[in-house]
Enzyme design. Structure first.
Site, PDB file in Angstrom:
ATOM      1  N   TYR A  90       6.462  22.315  11.843  1.00  0.00           N
ATOM      2  CA  TYR A  90       7.300  22.618  13.007  1.00  0.00           C
ATOM      3  C   TYR A  90       6.660  22.042  14.274  1.00  0.00           C
ATOM      4  O   TYR A  90       5.438  22.112  14.449  1.00  0.00           O
ATOM      5  CB  TYR A  90       7.366  24.121  13.239  1.00  0.00           C
ATOM      6  CG  TYR A  90       8.101  24.962  12.251  1.00  0.00           C
ATOM      7  CD1 TYR A  90       7.547  25.315  11.031  1.00  0.00           C
ATOM      8  CD2 TYR A  90       9.363  25.463  12.558  1.00  0.00           C
ATOM      9  CE1 TYR A  90       8.222  26.145  10.140  1.00  0.00           C
ATOM     10  CE2 TYR A  90      10.039  26.299  11.674  1.00  0.00           C
ATOM     11  CZ  TYR A  90       9.453  26.635  10.483  1.00  0.00           C
ATOM     12  OH  TYR A  90      10.127  27.462   9.615  1.00  0.00           O
ATOM     13  N   LYS A 100      13.229  23.349  18.344  1.00  0.00           N
ATOM     14  CA  LYS A 100      12.192  22.998  17.365  1.00  0.00           C
ATOM     15  C   LYS A 100      12.614  21.784  16.559  1.00  0.00           C
ATOM     16  O   LYS A 100      13.797  21.510  16.376  1.00  0.00           O
ATOM     17  CB  LYS A 100      11.887  24.193  16.464  1.00  0.00           C
ATOM     18  CG  LYS A 100      13.031  24.727  15.665  1.00  0.00           C
ATOM     19  CD  LYS A 100      12.670  26.023  14.945  1.00  0.00           C
ATOM     20  CE  LYS A 100      12.817  27.214  15.833  1.00  0.00           C
ATOM     21  NZ  LYS A 100      12.982  28.496  15.127  1.00  0.00           N
ATOM     22  N   ARG A 103       0.833  -1.222   0.000  1.00  0.00           N
ATOM     23  CA  ARG A 103       0.000   0.000   0.000  1.00  0.00           C
ATOM     24  C   ARG A 103       0.861   1.263   0.000  1.00  0.00           C
ATOM     25  O   ARG A 103       0.404   2.354  -0.344  1.00  0.00           O
ATOM     26  CB  ARG A 103      -0.896   0.017   1.249  1.00  0.00           C
ATOM     27  CG  ARG A 103      -1.867  -1.145   1.355  1.00  0.00           C
ATOM     28  CD  ARG A 103      -2.414  -1.250   2.777  1.00  0.00           C
ATOM     29  NE  ARG A 103      -1.315  -1.530   3.716  1.00  0.00           N
ATOM     30  CZ  ARG A 103      -1.473  -1.480   5.055  1.00  0.00           C
ATOM     31  NH1 ARG A 103      -2.643  -1.165   5.589  1.00  0.00           N
ATOM     32  NH2 ARG A 103      -0.448  -1.729   5.851  1.00  0.00           N
ATOM     33  N   ASN A 139       4.809  27.672   1.571  1.00  0.00           N
ATOM     34  CA  ASN A 139       5.600  28.572   0.719  1.00  0.00           C
ATOM     35  C   ASN A 139       5.218  28.351  -0.747  1.00  0.00           C
ATOM     36  O   ASN A 139       5.359  27.230  -1.262  1.00  0.00           O
ATOM     37  CB  ASN A 139       7.086  28.288   0.941  1.00  0.00           C
ATOM     38  CG  ASN A 139       7.459  28.508   2.397  1.00  0.00           C
ATOM     39  OD1 ASN A 139       7.817  29.610   2.802  1.00  0.00           O
ATOM     40  ND2 ASN A 139       7.335  27.465   3.229  1.00  0.00           N
ATOM     41  N   ASP A 173      13.040  40.060   6.933  1.00  0.00           N
ATOM     42  CA  ASP A 173      14.278  39.273   6.838  1.00  0.00           C
ATOM     43  C   ASP A 173      15.377  40.061   6.129  1.00  0.00           C
ATOM     44  O   ASP A 173      16.555  39.951   6.474  1.00  0.00           O
ATOM     45  CB  ASP A 173      14.006  37.946   6.131  1.00  0.00           C
ATOM     46  CG  ASP A 173      13.226  36.981   7.036  1.00  0.00           C
ATOM     47  OD1 ASP A 173      12.804  35.915   6.542  1.00  0.00           O
ATOM     48  OD2 ASP A 173      13.045  37.314   8.235  1.00  0.00           O
ATOM     49  N   ARG A 213      13.270  32.010   4.038  1.00  0.00           N
ATOM     50  CA  ARG A 213      12.849  32.529   5.340  1.00  0.00           C
ATOM     51  C   ARG A 213      14.021  32.368   6.317  1.00  0.00           C
ATOM     52  O   ARG A 213      14.623  31.293   6.349  1.00  0.00           O
ATOM     53  CB  ARG A 213      11.635  31.776   5.885  1.00  0.00           C
ATOM     54  CG  ARG A 213      10.360  31.914   5.028  1.00  0.00           C
ATOM     55  CD  ARG A 213       9.194  31.230   5.684  1.00  0.00           C
ATOM     56  NE  ARG A 213       8.021  31.146   4.820  1.00  0.00           N
ATOM     57  CZ  ARG A 213       6.820  31.608   5.172  1.00  0.00           C
ATOM     58  NH1 ARG A 213       6.659  32.202   6.346  1.00  0.00           N
ATOM     59  NH2 ARG A 213       5.769  31.474   4.379  1.00  0.00           N
ATOM     60  N   HIS A 215      16.369  33.072  11.638  1.00  0.00           N
ATOM     61  CA  HIS A 215      15.716  33.514  12.879  1.00  0.00           C
ATOM     62  C   HIS A 215      16.173  32.683  14.079  1.00  0.00           C
ATOM     63  O   HIS A 215      16.385  31.490  13.965  1.00  0.00           O
ATOM     64  CB  HIS A 215      14.193  33.356  12.766  1.00  0.00           C
ATOM     65  CG  HIS A 215      13.606  34.061  11.591  1.00  0.00           C
ATOM     66  ND1 HIS A 215      12.378  33.745  11.075  1.00  0.00           N
ATOM     67  CD2 HIS A 215      14.077  35.075  10.816  1.00  0.00           C
ATOM     68  CE1 HIS A 215      12.119  34.525  10.034  1.00  0.00           C
ATOM     69  NE2 HIS A 215      13.144  35.352   9.848  1.00  0.00           N
TER      70      HIS A 215
HETATM   71  C1  T46 Z   1       7.134  31.742  14.559  1.00  0.00           C
HETATM   72  C2  T46 Z   1       5.694  32.019  14.881  1.00  0.00           C
HETATM   73  C3  T46 Z   1       5.010  33.023  14.228  1.00  0.00           C
HETATM   74  N1  T46 Z   1       3.705  33.255  14.548  1.00  0.00           N
HETATM   75  C4  T46 Z   1       2.995  34.318  13.841  1.00  0.00           C
HETATM   76  C5  T46 Z   1       3.686  35.668  13.909  1.00  0.00           C
HETATM   77  C6  T46 Z   1       3.374  36.302  12.582  1.00  0.00           C
HETATM   78  O1  T46 Z   1       2.166  37.015  12.685  1.00  0.00           O
HETATM   79  C7  T46 Z   1       3.161  35.123  11.636  1.00  0.00           C
HETATM   80  C8  T46 Z   1       4.318  34.907  10.712  1.00  0.00           C
HETATM   81  O2  T46 Z   1       5.483  34.876  11.511  1.00  0.00           O
HETATM   82  P1  T46 Z   1       6.871  35.058  10.826  1.00  0.00           P
HETATM   83  O3  T46 Z   1       6.801  36.115   9.760  1.00  0.00           O
HETATM   84  O4  T46 Z   1       7.880  35.199  11.923  1.00  0.00           O
HETATM   85  O5  T46 Z   1       7.055  33.647  10.071  1.00  0.00           O
HETATM   86  P2  T46 Z   1       8.444  33.157   9.461  1.00  0.00           P
HETATM   87  O6  T46 Z   1       9.142  34.269   8.741  1.00  0.00           O
HETATM   88  O7  T46 Z   1       8.108  31.924   8.721  1.00  0.00           O
HETATM   89  O8  T46 Z   1       9.303  32.788  10.720  1.00  0.00           O
HETATM   90  C9  T46 Z   1       9.568  31.429  11.056  1.00  0.00           C
HETATM   91  O9  T46 Z   1      10.500  30.956  10.119  1.00  0.00           O
HETATM   92  C10 T46 Z   1      11.806  30.646  10.608  1.00  0.00           C
HETATM   93  C11 T46 Z   1      12.580  29.982   9.493  1.00  0.00           C
HETATM   94  C12 T46 Z   1      11.721  29.840  11.860  1.00  0.00           C
HETATM   95  O10 T46 Z   1      12.403  28.840  12.059  1.00  0.00           O
HETATM   96  C13 T46 Z   1      10.827  30.322  12.920  1.00  0.00           C
HETATM   97  O11 T46 Z   1      10.017  29.253  13.391  1.00  0.00           O
HETATM   98  C14 T46 Z   1       9.977  31.447  12.501  1.00  0.00           C
HETATM   99  O12 T46 Z   1      10.742  32.611  12.758  1.00  0.00           O
HETATM  100  O13 T46 Z   1       2.978  33.975  12.447  1.00  0.00           O
HETATM  101  C15 T46 Z   1       3.028  32.520  15.508  1.00  0.00           C
HETATM  102  O14 T46 Z   1       1.849  32.754  15.772  1.00  0.00           O
HETATM  103  N2  T46 Z   1       3.694  31.527  16.154  1.00  0.00           N
HETATM  104  C16 T46 Z   1       5.009  31.250  15.887  1.00  0.00           C
HETATM  105  O15 T46 Z   1       5.586  30.328  16.502  1.00  0.00           O
END
Ligand code: T46
Length: 180
Positions: free
Chosen positions: A132, A72, A23, A52, A168, A59, A62
């Site tokens: 994640y 994580k 399967r 994405n 970023d 991204r 961070h």
């Molecule tokens: C990280 C995170 C974000 N958010 C909210 C905050 C923002 O309103 C929205 C997008 O967040 P952000 O622009 O920070 O998403 P990324 O640019 O993908 O950031 C992530 O991408 C890099 C590569 C990572 O490893 C981190 O987990 C994280 O920084 O989700 C949440 O509600 N919970 C969370 O744990």
């Protein structure tokens, strides 16, 4: 699951063992007991999906300082990414070192990223999704980062980014940061 050390202290590659049959397969992707047996903090407080749209979306990088941070576990559940971590822990033997790994829905690999280690990725396919698991609750405003193209880290990205957020692009270079 196999737990394989990486050059970044405490960062671990997890390789599931698929049980194949006609399967398809069934593979355990996470086990609190096995993570605890391997000394890893349990990433069971929050989970998230990063969707994405296009190839060459970058991204990162961070991170949250180790004292307030979050460990994580990341995996690619659709498509293909080049995932990168950078050790931002001044007391770590691998401080300022980077490590990259291809994560894909096909290879089933996941990467455990300890507290204080920066994370980022570039997508190698359209519609690349990352899943994640975090060992801490999200704390708005605590996260910081460094430029994806920091010359003092010199990450070898496989392709050039086409999509990066303004946030970023505005991240600092290591030389302008006070990392302690
Ligand atoms: C990280 C995170 C974000 N958010 C909210 C905050 C923002 O309103 C929205 C997008 O967040 P952000 O622009 O920070 O998403 P990324 O640019 O993908 O950031 C992530 O991408 C890099 C590569 C990572 O490893 C981190 O987990 C994280 O920084 O989700 C949440 O509600 N919970 C969370 O744990």
């Amino acid at each position: 699951m196999q737990f394989v050390a990486t050059p970044i202290t405490g960062a671990v590659e997890i390789r599931p063992t698929p049980n194949q049959d006609s399967r398809g397969f069934f593979a355990r992707s996470y086990c609190a007991r096995e993570f605890a047996e391997n000394g890893l903090s349990l990433p069971d407080k929050q989970m998230a999906i990063s969707h994405n749209l296009t190839r060459a979306t970058l991204r990162g990088m961070h991170y949250i300082p180790e004292t307030q941070g979050e460990a994580k576990l990341v995996r690619c559940i659709h498509g293909h990414v080049f995932d990168v971590i950078v050790d931002m822990r001044p007391n770590s033997p691998s401080f300022m070192m980077w490590y990259g790994i291809e994560l894909s829905a096909e290879n089933l690999l996941s990467l455990y990223i300890p507290r204080g280690v920066a994370h980022g990725f570039i997508t190698l396919s359209d519609n690349a999704d990352l899943f994640y698991q975090f060992d801490a609750f999200h704390k708005p405003g605590v996260e910081t980062g460094l430029r994806w193209d920091d010359p003092d880290i010199a990450i070898c990205w496989p392709i050039a980014p086409q999509t990066i957020s303004e946030r970023d692009l505005a991240l600092p270079f290591l030389r302008d940061m006070d990392v302690k």
